[in-house]
Write a protein that holds these residues in place. Structure first.
Motif, PDB file in Angstrom:
ATOM      1  N   HIS A   2       0.808  -1.219   0.009  1.00  4.42           N
ATOM      2  CA  HIS A   2      -0.192   0.083  -0.193  1.00  4.42           C
ATOM      3  C   HIS A   2       1.006   1.402   0.081  1.00  4.42           C
ATOM      4  O   HIS A   2       1.839   1.492   0.554  1.00  4.42           O
ATOM      5  CB  HIS A   2      -0.809   0.015   1.191  1.00  4.42           C
ATOM      6  CG  HIS A   2      -2.181   0.963   1.391  1.00  4.42           C
ATOM      7  ND1 HIS A   2      -1.530   2.371   1.713  1.00  4.42           N
ATOM      8  CD2 HIS A   2      -3.211   1.072   0.898  1.00  4.42           C
ATOM      9  CE1 HIS A   2      -2.794   3.046   1.586  1.00  4.42           C
ATOM     10  NE2 HIS A   2      -3.634   2.449   1.110  1.00  4.42           N
ATOM     11  N   ARG A   3       0.557   2.387  -0.636  1.00  6.74           N
ATOM     12  CA  ARG A   3       1.119   3.474  -0.519  1.00  6.74           C
ATOM     13  C   ARG A   3       1.572   4.070   0.641  1.00  6.74           C
ATOM     14  O   ARG A   3       2.759   4.625   0.723  1.00  6.74           O
ATOM     15  CB  ARG A   3       0.280   4.500  -1.486  1.00  6.74           C
ATOM     16  CG  ARG A   3       0.853   6.064  -1.249  1.00  6.74           C
ATOM     17  CD  ARG A   3       1.967   6.244  -2.295  1.00  6.74           C
ATOM     18  NE  ARG A   3       2.649   7.623  -2.392  1.00  6.74           N
ATOM     19  CZ  ARG A   3       3.405   8.109  -1.338  1.00  6.74           C
ATOM     20  NH1 ARG A   3       3.945   7.429  -0.583  1.00  6.74           N
ATOM     21  NH2 ARG A   3       3.513   9.431  -1.762  1.00  6.74           N
ATOM     22  N   TYR A   4       0.626   3.915   1.670  1.00  9.04           N
ATOM     23  CA  TYR A   4       1.045   4.453   2.863  1.00  9.04           C
ATOM     24  C   TYR A   4       1.292   3.536   4.205  1.00  9.04           C
ATOM     25  O   TYR A   4       2.025   3.787   5.019  1.00  9.04           O
ATOM     26  CB  TYR A   4       0.043   5.739   3.277  1.00  9.04           C
ATOM     27  CG  TYR A   4      -0.187   6.561   2.438  1.00  9.04           C
ATOM     28  CD1 TYR A   4       0.819   7.788   2.071  1.00  9.04           C
ATOM     29  CD2 TYR A   4      -1.265   6.782   1.451  1.00  9.04           C
ATOM     30  CE1 TYR A   4       0.706   8.569   1.286  1.00  9.04           C
ATOM     31  CE2 TYR A   4      -1.475   7.913   0.850  1.00  9.04           C
ATOM     32  CZ  TYR A   4      -0.456   8.839   0.400  1.00  9.04           C
ATOM     33  OH  TYR A   4      -0.548   9.912  -0.227  1.00  9.04           O
ATOM     34  N   ARG A  22       5.685  -1.242   6.058  1.00  7.72           N
ATOM     35  CA  ARG A  22       5.447   0.160   5.831  1.00  7.72           C
ATOM     36  C   ARG A  22       4.577   0.753   7.137  1.00  7.72           C
ATOM     37  O   ARG A  22       3.190   0.195   7.026  1.00  7.72           O
ATOM     38  CB  ARG A  22       4.949   0.377   4.656  1.00  7.72           C
ATOM     39  CG  ARG A  22       4.701   1.863   4.279  1.00  7.72           C
ATOM     40  CD  ARG A  22       4.464   1.948   2.701  1.00  7.72           C
ATOM     41  NE  ARG A  22       5.439   1.842   1.909  1.00  7.72           N
ATOM     42  CZ  ARG A  22       5.595   1.535   0.569  1.00  7.72           C
ATOM     43  NH1 ARG A  22       4.516   2.110  -0.312  1.00  7.72           N
ATOM     44  NH2 ARG A  22       6.702   1.642  -0.065  1.00  7.72           N
ATOM     45  N   SER A  24       3.010   4.648   8.518  1.00 10.43           N
ATOM     46  CA  SER A  24       2.963   6.213   8.253  1.00 10.43           C
ATOM     47  C   SER A  24       2.231   6.678   9.672  1.00 10.43           C
ATOM     48  O   SER A  24       1.214   6.039  10.346  1.00 10.43           O
ATOM     49  CB  SER A  24       2.022   6.584   7.033  1.00 10.43           C
ATOM     50  OG  SER A  24       2.426   6.205   6.108  1.00 10.43           O
ATOM     51  N   ARG A  72       6.153   8.712   6.169  1.00  3.53           N
ATOM     52  CA  ARG A  72       6.131   7.389   5.883  1.00  3.53           C
ATOM     53  C   ARG A  72       7.551   6.505   6.069  1.00  3.53           C
ATOM     54  O   ARG A  72       8.737   7.108   5.629  1.00  3.53           O
ATOM     55  CB  ARG A  72       5.716   7.098   4.426  1.00  3.53           C
ATOM     56  CG  ARG A  72       5.783   5.543   3.906  1.00  3.53           C
ATOM     57  CD  ARG A  72       5.296   5.450   2.665  1.00  3.53           C
ATOM     58  NE  ARG A  72       6.420   6.106   1.744  1.00  3.53           N
ATOM     59  CZ  ARG A  72       7.710   5.615   1.419  1.00  3.53           C
ATOM     60  NH1 ARG A  72       7.885   4.347   1.640  1.00  3.53           N
ATOM     61  NH2 ARG A  72       8.371   6.290   0.352  1.00  3.53           N
TER      62      ARG A  72
END
Length: 594
Positions: A2-4, A22, A24, A72
Motif C-alpha cells: 500500500h502507498r502509505y 510500511r 505512516s 512514511r
C-alpha cells in the motif's frame, strides 16, 4: 505494498520479526543517542519505535524530522533486547529499522505540546483543538465516548426500542431555556428554533402509533455558562414509551443504564438496585435533589432538642417561626476543634453567620459533648442528639436553623464539604439512584406567581382533580431524575396526554387556552385524536461519558467544544453576517450598546 502503510502503529508484534513493513504517522518524539536516532511514530491506533543509524539510506531524512511531522517509513521488524523492551506498549517488544523514509507533511513549531499531558491555557487548547485532540488522554476520551454511545444504542435496540430522527429546524418550545433562533429567508420576518429537546416530536411519535422510540439527539439551548453543561449544544439519549406507568420506565431503563456503567466502569462497583428517593426526602437528608450517595452523611431534624433550650439563638428561631426547624449534619471522625473551626470559617466565607457544632470526646468512661452549643443546651440534650445521630467518641455534628426552604442548599453544601474534608466519600464506585415525586409547580418570586417546577408536559399526580382542588404547591408530578455521584444524568416523566388536563395545567401558570393552542398546536391537536398514555426520559450523554472517563470537565470528553463564553475559538463562531446575507433574510442589526 500500500502507498502509505502495511500495518498500523499498534499492530506489529514479536511474531512479525523479519518482515519488511510500511508505517505512516506522526513523529511523536525524536531521541538522538549518539548518532543512533529513535523515532516514536504515532497514529490513531498506537506507537511504534523506529530506529535509524548512520548506515541507513534514510538517515539524513531522519535527522531532519521534528515532532508532529507526518512521515512514511519502510523498514525491517526486529526484536528488542530484554533490556530495551517497553512493557508499557503493545509494540514494546519490537522496533523498525528504517530503510526508507518519506516526509508526507512538515509541521510548524507547535503552539502547544502534544507529547505528554501538561496543563495548558484553555484558550490555546480550544483554538488549536486539532492539536489538542492528538494528546493521548483526550484522544482516548473521545474514542471512549463513541464506544459508550454505541453501547447505549445496542442496549436500547435489545430492549425493543427503534431509533427515529426528529427535525432540527422546528418551532419554539418551553424547555426552560432560551431558544437559538434561525431566520427564514423564504418566510421573511419569521424564525425557526433549534430544538432544546425533541420533547413534542417524541410525544407525537407515540400518538402516531409507534411504541418505543429512542434517539441520540442533539439539543440546543441558549443558556448562560454552567459548570455541568457545555454552552450551546449537548447530546442526550432521548426515549419515549407508550402504554406505560412510571414504574415501567424506571424498570426498563435501570438495567440499560446500569449495564452501560458496568461495561465501562473498569471494575468499579455500580449500584445494583437503584434506590427510589422521594424529592422531599432527598432535600431533607442530603440538601439536594441530585445527592452524591457515595457520601454516607445523612442530615436529620433535631428541632425538639433545641426548642426551649438554653441555646437562645435556635430556641428563638423555633419559637418565632412555625416553619422553622433545626437540622443536624453528623460528621463521623470530625470531632476535633480544629476541623469544626475550619467548617465554621468556610460557612462564613459562604455568606453565613457561622456553623454551630458539637464534637464528642471520651472523658473517663463517658462520652461528653464539647463546644459552645453543648454548654448552652446542657448534658442531657447533648447526649440525646448524639444518640439520635448514632455518633461516638471523635465524631461531630453541625447545625443549621431556620426555614428549610431557605437553608437546605447551604446545608447540602455543608454535608458535601464535611464528607470531602473527612475523606468519607467512596470515590471508587458509581452510586446511582432515582429521585421521584418532584413538585409539579413552584413559586416564582420574581413574577409573584406559580410556575412549572420541571417539565410542563408531565402529568400531575391526581390528574385534573388535583389541579382543580389541591393547593398547587402541594401537587406532585410523575417526574423522576436519575442521579449518579452527585450529577443529574437523566430526567423524565409520564406525559400529560389529556387535552383538558394539559390546558388546565398551563392556565394555572397564566397561559390561556388560546395560547396553548397557538404555541403547542401540533401536540394539542394530536391529543384530540386518541393519544395513548405515554412517558419517557432523556439521559445526558456528555455527563455520563464524563463520569465514566473520570474527567473533571465536559470539554475533556467533547471533540470541538466552545469556551465558557460560548465562543468557538477554532472556527471563529459566532461571527457577523455579511450585508448580503442580512438583505436576503430581510434583517438588520442594531448598533452595539457601549
Amino acid at each position: 505494498m500500500h502507498r502509505y502503510r502495511s500495518h498500523t502503529c499498534a499492530q506489529l508484534r514479536k511474531t512479525d520479526v523479519g518482515q519488511t513493513v510500511r508505517l505512516s504517522g506522526w513523529v511523536h518524539r525524536v531521541r538522538d543517542h549518539g548518532g543512533l536516532l529513535f523515532i516514536d511514530l504515532r497514529d490513531h491506533y498506537g506507537l511504534t519505535q523506529i530506529v535509524a543509524d548512520p548506515d541507513s539510506p534514510c538517515f539524513k531524512t531522519a535527522e531532519k524530522v521534528r515532532g508532529e511531522w507526518v512521515i512514511r517509513v519502510d523498514g525491517e521488524v526486529k526484536a528488542r533486547t530484554a533490556e530495551t523492551t517497553n512493557s508499557n506498549l503493545p509494540t514494546g517488544e519490537i522496533e523498525i529499522f528504517a530503510k526508507e523514509m518519506e516526509v508526507l507533511s512538515a509541521s510548524k513549531e507547535l503552539p502547544l505540546p502534544v507529547f505528554g499531558e501538561q496543563e495548558y491555557p484553555e484558550d490555546i487548547r480550544l483554538k488549536y483543538r486539532f492539536l489538542d485532540l492528538r494528546r493521548d488522554t483526550l484522544h482516548k476520551n473521545i474514542m471512549q465516548r463513541t464506544r459508550i454511545i454505541a453501547e447505549m444504542r445496542k442496549r436500547m435496540t435489545e430492549s425493543a426500542f427503534t431509533e427515529f430522527s426528529t427535525p432540527i429546524l422546528t418551532a419554539s418550545s418551553p424547555e426552560g431555556a432560551r431558544d437559538f433562533l434561525v431566520p427564514s429567508r423564504i418566510h421573511p420576518g419569521t424564525f425557526y428554533a433549534l430544538p432544546q429537546a425533541p420533547q413534542q416530536y417524541k410525544q407525537l411519535i407515540m400518538v402516531s402509533g409507534f411504541d418505543r422510540y429512542f434517539q441520540i439527539a442533539p439539543c440546543f439551548r441558549d443558556e448562560d455558562p454552567r459548570a455541568d453543561r457545555l454552552p450551546g449544544e449537548f447530546y442526550q439519549l432521548d426515549l419515549e414509551m407508550s402504554f406505560v406507568e412510571q414504574e415501567d420506565i424506571l424498570s426498563t431503563m435501570e438495567p440499560v443504564m446500569r449495564g452501560v456503567f458496568e461495561t465501562f466502569a473498569e471494575g468499579k462497583p455500580v449500584t445494583d438496585v437503584f434506590p427510589r428517593i422521594k424529592y422531599d426526602d432527598a432535600i431533607r437528608k442530603y440538601g439536594s435533589d441530585k445527592p452524591d450517595l457515595r457520601n454516607p452523611i445523612e442530615m436529620q431534624a433535631v428541632s425538639e432538642h433545641f426548642a426551649g433550650s438554653g441555646f437562645k439563638v435556635f430556641a428563638g428561631i423555633l419559637a418565632n417561626d412555625p416553619k422553622a426547624e433545626v437540622w443536624a449534619i453528623p460528621a463521623k471522625t470530625g470531632g476535633s476543634r480544629a476541623f469544626c473551626d475550619r467548617m465554621n470559617s468556610w460557612a462564613q466565607g459562604e455568606g453565613q453567620p457561622g456553623l454551630g457544632y458539637i464534637f464528642w470526646r471520651k472523658e473517663g468512661d463517658k462520652i461528653e459533648g464539647a463546644g459552645p452549643i453543648a454548654k448552652n443546651i446542657g448534658e442531657e440534650r447533648t447526649e440525646a442528639i448524639r444518640q439520635q445521630l448514632g455518633l461516638e467518641d471523635g465524631d461531630a455534628a453541625f447545625f443549621v436553623a431556620g426555614n428549610p426552604a431557605k437553608f437546605y442548599k447551604f446545608a447540602g453544601d455543608a454535608r458535601t464539604r464535611a464528607g470531602e474534608e473527612l475523606n468519607l466519600v467512596d470515590r471508587d464506585r458509581f452510586a446511582l439512584c432515582w429521585i421521584i415525586d418532584f413538585p409539579f409547580f413552584e413559586w416564582n418570586e420574581d413574577e409573584k406567581k406559580i410556575d412549572f417546577a420541571h417539565n410542563p408536559f408531565s402529568m400531575p399526580q391526581g390528574g385534573i382533580e388535583a389541579l382543580e382542588n389541591q393547593d398547587p404547591l402541594s401537587i406532585k408530578a410523575y417526574q423522576y431524575d436519575m442521579v449518579c455521584n452527585g450529577f443529574e444524568i437523566a430526567s423524565g416523566g409520564i406525559r400529560n396526554h389529556l387535552p383538558e388536563t394539559m390546558v388546565k395545567a398551563f392556565e394555572m401558570v397564566g397561559l390561556s387556552r388560546d395560547t396553548v393552542e397557538e404555541r403547542f398546536g401540533g401536540l394539542y391537536r394530536a391529543f384530540q385524536y386518541g393519544a395513548p398514555p405515554h412517558g419517557g426520559m432523556a439521559a445526558g450523554i456528555d455527563r455520563v461519558v464524563m463520569l465514566l472517563c473520570g474527567a473533571k470537565n465536559l470539554r475533556e470528553i467533547t471533540m470541538f467544544p466552545m469556551n465558557q463564553q460560548a465562543y468557538d475559538l477554532l472556527m471563529g463562531a459566532p461571527s457577523e453576517a455579511t450585508p448580503q446575507q442580512l438583505r436576503e433574510l430581510e434583517l438588520r442589526t442594531t448598533p452595539k450598546k457601549d
